[in-house]
Every structure is written in structure tokens, then in C-alpha cells.
Write a protein that holds these residues in place. Structure first.
Motif, PDB file in Angstrom:
ATOM      1  N   LYS A 128       0.843  -1.209   0.000  1.00 51.03           N
ATOM      2  CA  LYS A 128       0.000   0.000   0.000  1.00 51.03           C
ATOM      3  C   LYS A 128       0.872   1.250   0.000  1.00 51.03           C
ATOM      4  O   LYS A 128       0.598   2.195  -0.735  1.00 51.03           O
ATOM      5  N   ASP A 136      -5.925   1.986   1.574  1.00 49.87           N
ATOM      6  CA  ASP A 136      -6.575   0.769   1.078  1.00 49.87           C
ATOM      7  C   ASP A 136      -6.728  -0.240   2.209  1.00 49.87           C
ATOM      8  O   ASP A 136      -5.859  -0.366   3.076  1.00 49.87           O
ATOM      9  N   THR A 143     -10.372  -5.299  -3.142  1.00 51.00           N
ATOM     10  CA  THR A 143      -9.034  -4.698  -3.042  1.00 51.00           C
ATOM     11  C   THR A 143      -7.977  -5.781  -2.913  1.00 51.00           C
ATOM     12  O   THR A 143      -6.954  -5.761  -3.600  1.00 51.00           O
ATOM     13  N   ARG A 146      -7.477  -7.608  -6.188  1.00 52.60           N
ATOM     14  CA  ARG A 146      -6.778  -6.782  -7.176  1.00 52.60           C
ATOM     15  C   ARG A 146      -5.269  -6.803  -6.892  1.00 52.60           C
ATOM     16  O   ARG A 146      -4.459  -7.016  -7.784  1.00 52.60           O
ATOM     17  N   TYR A 147      -4.894  -6.584  -5.639  1.00 50.10           N
ATOM     18  CA  TYR A 147      -3.483  -6.616  -5.271  1.00 50.10           C
ATOM     19  C   TYR A 147      -2.897  -8.007  -5.530  1.00 50.10           C
ATOM     20  O   TYR A 147      -1.860  -8.137  -6.182  1.00 50.10           O
TER      21      TYR A 147
END
Length: 194
Positions: A128, A136, A143, A146-147
Motif C-alpha cells: 500500500k 486501502d 481490493t 486486485r493486489y
């Protein structure tokens, strides 16, 4: 016509798995209309599939496999839609991502490892800061996916498609095979589409 018969069969099978064991007297089978509606809404929100039939078949199949980890039909289907979308966006097989999630967190979105990795895909919080998104929330499913999918895809590219090395890199155990072996076993036992 064949696609419709296959879908009807899949929906009936899924509804029977979710239905109480004893059906009312005189009833041979029935479709779980609530589940049908949830599946319909999930499919309509999914744009990462080649076509509607592919979405229906994959979601029903994977949902039945995921039931041992997540009881709610709606939660399973929403999670599967997100996994398929993020995996496809990152150029990964969704079933591989399911295997990584099973290995990393057993589908616990609030999992935190002893070294501080968070969420379904056990993403390290330092990412982050690295990308300037300190606010985030890595326990938020979309989230985290996605990461995690982006990181895994990067490592797969970096390792020129060598999945064993990419998975070891993802886990921070490059040069060792115990982690990739766990992911591959979960893939083979639970998620591999035959």
C-alpha cells in the motif's frame, strides 16, 4: 437447446444440494428460486466470461466446490464473480487464484499471518505504501484480489511462466518448493476443471 438442458441440470443439482434432504410428499424435485435469482444477478454482473453459458456453468461448478468454505450461496457467487474478474484482468486462471486463496487463507477475508500479510490472498501491507495508497483496506475482498492477482501475475511474468518459481516468489520462499506444492495439490484436488 443442449446448453439449456445442461444449465437446467446444473441448477437442479445445485438446488438439491442446497435444499433440505427430505422433499415434501408428492414432490420429485424443485429448483431453489432464491439461488436461481442470486445466480442470475451474479451472471448479469459478470463481464469476464466469454458468454453467458460459460458464466453459468463455471459459477455453478465452482460454487459447489466452494461450499465447504463458504455456506452462503450469495457470498460464494459474489466472491467467485470477483475472483473470475480479477484473475482474468491479470491474465491468470481463476482456478489458480482459488487454489492460492485456499492455501493462503482458507477463504477467510480477515486472515492475518504471523508476518502481517492480510486478507484472502495474504497481501503484505507494505505494498500500500509502495504504490501510495495507504488507506486501502486489504481485508476488503475486491481490493485484496486486485493486489494479489496483480502481484502473482507480475511474478509469473518475471519468472517467464514458471509457475513453481512464481508461486514461491509470491510466498516469499523463492528457491523452495513446499509452498508451490501446496497450491498445486489444492488446485488438483479442489479447483482443476477437467
Amino acid at each position: 437447446m443442449r446448453k439449456q438442458r445442461v444449465l437446467t441440470s446444473l441448477l437442479l443439482t445445485m438446488s438439491l444440494m442446497a435444499a433440505p434432504k427430505a422433499l415434501p410428499s408428492g414432490t420429485t424435485s424443485s429448483i431453489d428460486y432464491e439461488l436461481r435469482d442470486i445466480l442470475q444477478a451474479t451472471i448479469n454482473q459478470s463481464d469476464s466470461f466469454a458468454d453467458r453459458f460459460d458464466a453459468e456453468v463455471w459459477l455453478v461448478d465452482m460454487s459447489s466446490r466452494l461450499e465447504q468454505f463458504i455456506a452462503s450461496d450469495e457470498e460464494r457467487l459474489n466472491l467467485l464473480r470477483l475472483i473470475h474478474t480479477e484473475a482474468t484482468l491479470a491474465g491468470l486462471q481463476p482456478e489458480l487464484v482459488l487454489s492460492v486463496i485456499q492455501t493462503e487463507s482458507a477463504f477467510n477475508q480477515f486472515a492475518i499471518s504471523r508476518v502481517g500479510a492480510q486478507g484472502l490472498m495474504q497481501v503484505m501491507p507494505f505494498w500500500k505504501n509502495e504504490i501510495g495508497r495507504e488507506d486501502d483496506n486489504l481485508t476488503q475482498v475486491a481490493t485484496n484480489l486486485r493486489y494479489g492477482c496483480t502481484i502473482l501475475s507480475y511474478y509469473l511474468d518475471k519468472e517467464k511462466g514458471n509457475l513453481t518459481r512464481a508461486l514461491a516468489r509470491y510466498n516469499g520462499s523463492l528457491g523452495k518448493t513446499w509452498y508451490p506444492e501446496r497450491v498445486m495439490i489444492n488446485w488438483e484436488r479442489h479447483w482443476l476443471v477437467r
